[in-house]
Design a protein around this motif. Structure first.
Motif, PDB file in Angstrom:
ATOM      1  N   MET A   1      26.274  -9.842   5.400  1.00 39.33           N
ATOM      2  CA  MET A   1      25.275  -9.761   6.859  1.00 39.33           C
ATOM      3  C   MET A   1      23.917  -9.179   6.069  1.00 39.33           C
ATOM      4  SD  MET A   1      25.548  -8.223  10.230  1.00 39.33           S
ATOM      5  CE  MET A   1      24.217  -8.025  11.385  1.00 39.33           C
ATOM      6  N   SER A   2      22.857  -9.836   6.414  1.00 39.96           N
ATOM      7  CA  SER A   2      21.632  -9.367   5.858  1.00 39.96           C
ATOM      8  C   SER A   2      20.580  -9.535   7.394  1.00 39.96           C
ATOM      9  CB  SER A   2      20.999  -9.810   4.552  1.00 39.96           C
ATOM     10  OG  SER A   2      20.922 -11.363   4.969  1.00 39.96           O
ATOM     11  N   PHE A   3      19.485  -8.499   7.506  1.00 42.73           N
ATOM     12  CA  PHE A   3      18.489  -8.670   8.069  1.00 42.73           C
ATOM     13  C   PHE A   3      17.114  -8.123   7.495  1.00 42.73           C
ATOM     14  CE2 PHE A   3      15.443  -6.681  11.056  1.00 42.73           C
ATOM     15  CZ  PHE A   3      15.456  -7.638  12.221  1.00 42.73           C
ATOM     16  N   ILE A   4      16.239  -8.956   7.273  1.00 39.35           N
ATOM     17  CA  ILE A   4      15.228  -8.744   6.356  1.00 39.35           C
ATOM     18  C   ILE A   4      13.786  -9.336   7.232  1.00 39.35           C
ATOM     19  CG2 ILE A   4      13.765  -8.984   4.093  1.00 39.35           C
ATOM     20  CD1 ILE A   4      16.656  -9.222   3.055  1.00 39.35           C
ATOM     21  N   LEU A   5      12.927  -8.278   7.253  1.00 41.55           N
ATOM     22  CA  LEU A   5      11.568  -8.738   8.008  1.00 41.55           C
ATOM     23  C   LEU A   5      10.733  -9.408   7.193  1.00 41.55           C
ATOM     24  CD1 LEU A   5      10.984  -5.431  10.239  1.00 41.55           C
ATOM     25  CD2 LEU A   5      11.956  -7.738  10.822  1.00 41.55           C
ATOM     26  N   PRO A   6       9.831 -10.408   7.530  1.00 44.71           N
ATOM     27  CA  PRO A   6       9.013 -11.101   6.451  1.00 44.71           C
ATOM     28  C   PRO A   6       7.745 -10.481   6.378  1.00 44.71           C
ATOM     29  CG  PRO A   6       8.751 -12.267   8.656  1.00 44.71           C
ATOM     30  CD  PRO A   6       9.990 -11.037   8.791  1.00 44.71           C
ATOM     31  N   VAL A   7       7.775  -9.298   5.732  1.00 44.49           N
ATOM     32  CA  VAL A   7       6.531  -8.574   5.213  1.00 44.49           C
ATOM     33  C   VAL A   7       5.919  -8.906   4.047  1.00 44.49           C
ATOM     34  CG1 VAL A   7       5.629  -6.059   4.857  1.00 44.49           C
ATOM     35  CG2 VAL A   7       7.481  -6.588   6.629  1.00 44.49           C
ATOM     36  N   LYS A   8       4.842  -9.232   4.097  1.00 42.91           N
ATOM     37  CA  LYS A   8       3.951  -9.605   2.735  1.00 42.91           C
ATOM     38  C   LYS A   8       3.551  -8.189   1.858  1.00 42.91           C
ATOM     39  CE  LYS A   8      -0.624 -11.426   1.091  1.00 42.91           C
ATOM     40  NZ  LYS A   8      -1.896 -12.072   1.672  1.00 42.91           N
ATOM     41  N   HIS A   9       4.125  -8.467   0.690  1.00 45.70           N
ATOM     42  CA  HIS A   9       3.736  -7.248  -0.265  1.00 45.70           C
ATOM     43  C   HIS A   9       2.392  -7.187  -0.665  1.00 45.70           C
ATOM     44  CE1 HIS A   9       3.405  -5.729  -4.345  1.00 45.70           C
ATOM     45  NE2 HIS A   9       4.141  -4.579  -3.857  1.00 45.70           N
ATOM     46  N   LEU A  10       1.818  -6.065  -0.847  1.00 42.51           N
ATOM     47  CA  LEU A  10       0.594  -5.626  -1.415  1.00 42.51           C
ATOM     48  C   LEU A  10       0.754  -4.588  -2.264  1.00 42.51           C
ATOM     49  CD1 LEU A  10      -1.805  -5.647   1.780  1.00 42.51           C
ATOM     50  CD2 LEU A  10      -1.524  -7.585  -0.086  1.00 42.51           C
ATOM     51  N   GLN A  11       0.121  -4.504  -3.418  1.00 43.35           N
ATOM     52  CA  GLN A  11       0.066  -3.389  -4.595  1.00 43.35           C
ATOM     53  C   GLN A  11      -0.862  -2.415  -4.308  1.00 43.35           C
ATOM     54  OE1 GLN A  11       0.191  -5.102  -8.566  1.00 43.35           O
ATOM     55  NE2 GLN A  11       1.198  -2.899  -9.279  1.00 43.35           N
ATOM     56  N   GLN A  12      -0.611  -1.150  -4.473  1.00 44.44           N
ATOM     57  CA  GLN A  12      -1.566  -0.135  -4.274  1.00 44.44           C
ATOM     58  C   GLN A  12      -2.539  -0.089  -5.584  1.00 44.44           C
ATOM     59  OE1 GLN A  12       1.755   2.755  -4.641  1.00 44.44           O
ATOM     60  NE2 GLN A  12       0.292   4.038  -5.466  1.00 44.44           N
ATOM     61  N   ASN A  13      -3.883   0.570  -5.462  1.00 45.78           N
ATOM     62  CA  ASN A  13      -4.709   0.369  -6.461  1.00 45.78           C
ATOM     63  C   ASN A  13      -5.007   1.707  -7.424  1.00 45.78           C
ATOM     64  OD1 ASN A  13      -5.695  -2.403  -5.718  1.00 45.78           O
ATOM     65  ND2 ASN A  13      -6.574  -1.198  -3.722  1.00 45.78           N
ATOM     66  N   SER A  14      -4.297   2.734  -6.689  1.00 43.49           N
ATOM     67  CA  SER A  14      -4.417   4.002  -7.310  1.00 43.49           C
ATOM     68  C   SER A  14      -3.287   4.733  -7.276  1.00 43.49           C
ATOM     69  CB  SER A  14      -5.713   4.764  -6.755  1.00 43.49           C
ATOM     70  OG  SER A  14      -5.855   5.970  -7.328  1.00 43.49           O
ATOM     71  N   ASN A  15      -3.436   6.235  -7.666  1.00 41.89           N
ATOM     72  CA  ASN A  15      -2.037   6.826  -7.653  1.00 41.89           C
ATOM     73  C   ASN A  15      -1.872   7.770  -6.284  1.00 41.89           C
ATOM     74  OD1 ASN A  15      -4.123   8.740  -8.014  1.00 41.89           O
ATOM     75  ND2 ASN A  15      -3.031   9.898  -9.487  1.00 41.89           N
ATOM     76  N   TRP A  16      -2.768   7.578  -5.429  1.00 41.67           N
ATOM     77  CA  TRP A  16      -2.554   8.272  -4.149  1.00 41.67           C
ATOM     78  C   TRP A  16      -2.658   7.365  -2.879  1.00 41.67           C
ATOM     79  CZ3 TRP A  16      -6.295   7.548  -0.283  1.00 41.67           C
ATOM     80  CH2 TRP A  16      -7.484   6.957  -0.513  1.00 41.67           C
ATOM     81  N   ASP A  17      -2.845   5.960  -3.125  1.00 41.60           N
ATOM     82  CA  ASP A  17      -2.979   5.263  -1.789  1.00 41.60           C
ATOM     83  C   ASP A  17      -1.732   4.414  -1.527  1.00 41.60           C
ATOM     84  OD1 ASP A  17      -3.209   3.420  -4.091  1.00 41.60           O
ATOM     85  OD2 ASP A  17      -4.759   2.235  -3.203  1.00 41.60           O
ATOM     86  N   CYS A  18      -0.579   4.784  -1.941  1.00 39.75           N
ATOM     87  CA  CYS A  18       0.668   4.256  -1.399  1.00 39.75           C
ATOM     88  C   CYS A  18       0.689   3.980   0.279  1.00 39.75           C
ATOM     89  CB  CYS A  18       1.728   4.838  -2.135  1.00 39.75           C
ATOM     90  SG  CYS A  18       2.073   6.672  -1.631  1.00 39.75           S
ATOM     91  N   GLY A  19       0.485   5.287   0.760  1.00 36.84           N
ATOM     92  CA  GLY A  19       0.491   5.057   2.335  1.00 36.84           C
ATOM     93  C   GLY A  19      -0.421   3.910   2.976  1.00 36.84           C
ATOM     94  N   ILE A  20      -1.883   4.234   2.398  1.00 35.87           N
ATOM     95  CA  ILE A  20      -2.675   3.383   2.843  1.00 35.87           C
ATOM     96  C   ILE A  20      -2.468   1.859   2.744  1.00 35.87           C
ATOM     97  CG2 ILE A  20      -5.140   2.600   2.660  1.00 35.87           C
ATOM     98  CD1 ILE A  20      -4.942   5.155   4.010  1.00 35.87           C
ATOM     99  N   THR A  21      -1.901   1.687   1.568  1.00 33.68           N
ATOM    100  CA  THR A  21      -1.405   0.280   1.289  1.00 33.68           C
ATOM    101  C   THR A  21      -0.050  -0.331   2.124  1.00 33.68           C
ATOM    102  OG1 THR A  21      -1.916   0.728  -0.996  1.00 33.68           O
ATOM    103  CG2 THR A  21      -0.541  -1.255  -0.632  1.00 33.68           C
TER     104      THR A  21
END
Length: 221
Positions: A1-21
């Motif tokens: 059984m699986s449940f996965i939301l269709p979220v589009k991946h974006l990659q962070q640009n720097s070493n601090w912006d993971c939360g913003i991304t």
């Protein structure tokens, strides 16, 4: 059984912006205007250091209802001598404590178990923003920790001690014997990762994370 939301991946640009991304991925998932959100970011002063309370506030500024669950309110003095925090905490303390005061009605004190996250995914069909220790999060497919990938791609000189990192939990996969967490990692190029429940709980409850989880709800009209 699986449940996965269709979220589009974006990659962070720097070493601090993971939360913003992660927020940008949430904005995209809600079909909101990403350019408007990016304009908001340009006017937001965070010293290239985002705390979970910053992310909660930015979600509210983007008309997305959200609740932060955490085991620590404000900047804890416990982290004053932790290498990851020691260069950030003094300059961020005033902003972070003020945001906690302003967002008090949207912050709940206490630990969240995986079952609550799972229920939220199913009921509200929205991703959950989770702070993990990147040095402990291991993707079953990658066979590398998130920390290793950050080392490879972004910050080759960073310490191997606690490394805060934001990911989006988008679902789960179950079989007869195991349960796996499906999440989107902004530090990775393809971005879609799977961890065992045990490993993911270890990473999100590690010292330094405050067990921070943001539950997103409906958009404000």
């Amino acid at each position: 059984m699986s449940f996965i939301l269709p979220v589009k991946h974006l990659q962070q640009n720097s070493n601090w912006d993971c939360g913003i991304t992660c927020l940008q991925m949430i904005i995209d998932y809600y079909h909101l205007d990403l350019s408007t959100f990016n304009h908001l970011l340009r006017t937001y002063e965070c010293n290239k250091s985002t705390w979970t309370i910053d992310l909660l506030h930015l979600l509210h500024q983007s008309s997305i209802k959200a609740i932060l669950h955490t085991i620590t309110i404000g900047c804890s003095s416990t982290y004053d001598n932790v290498p990851y925090y020691e260069n950030l905490i003094d300059k961020d303390r005033e902003r972070v404590n003020k945001l906690f005061a302003n967002e008090a009605s949207n912050v709940k004190l206490g630990s969240v178990e995986w079952l609550e996250i799972k229920r939220h995914l199913i009921e509200y069909r929205t991703p959950c923003l989770v702070l993990v220790d990147a040095n402990k999060t291991e993707c079953c497919a990658c066979k590398k920790t998130t920390f290793d990938r950050i080392l490879d791609a972004l910050v080759p000189t960073i310490s191997s001690s606690y490394q805060g990192h934001y990911v989006l939990v988008i679902g789960y996969i179950e079989n007869e014997t195991n349960e796996f967490i499906r999440y989107v990692d902004p530090a990775k190029k393809d971005g879609f990762c799977t961890a065992t429940k045990e490993n993911f709980d270890l990473a999100r409850k590690a010292f330094g994370t405050d067990e921070d989880v943001i539950f997103c709800y409906e958009k404000d009209e």
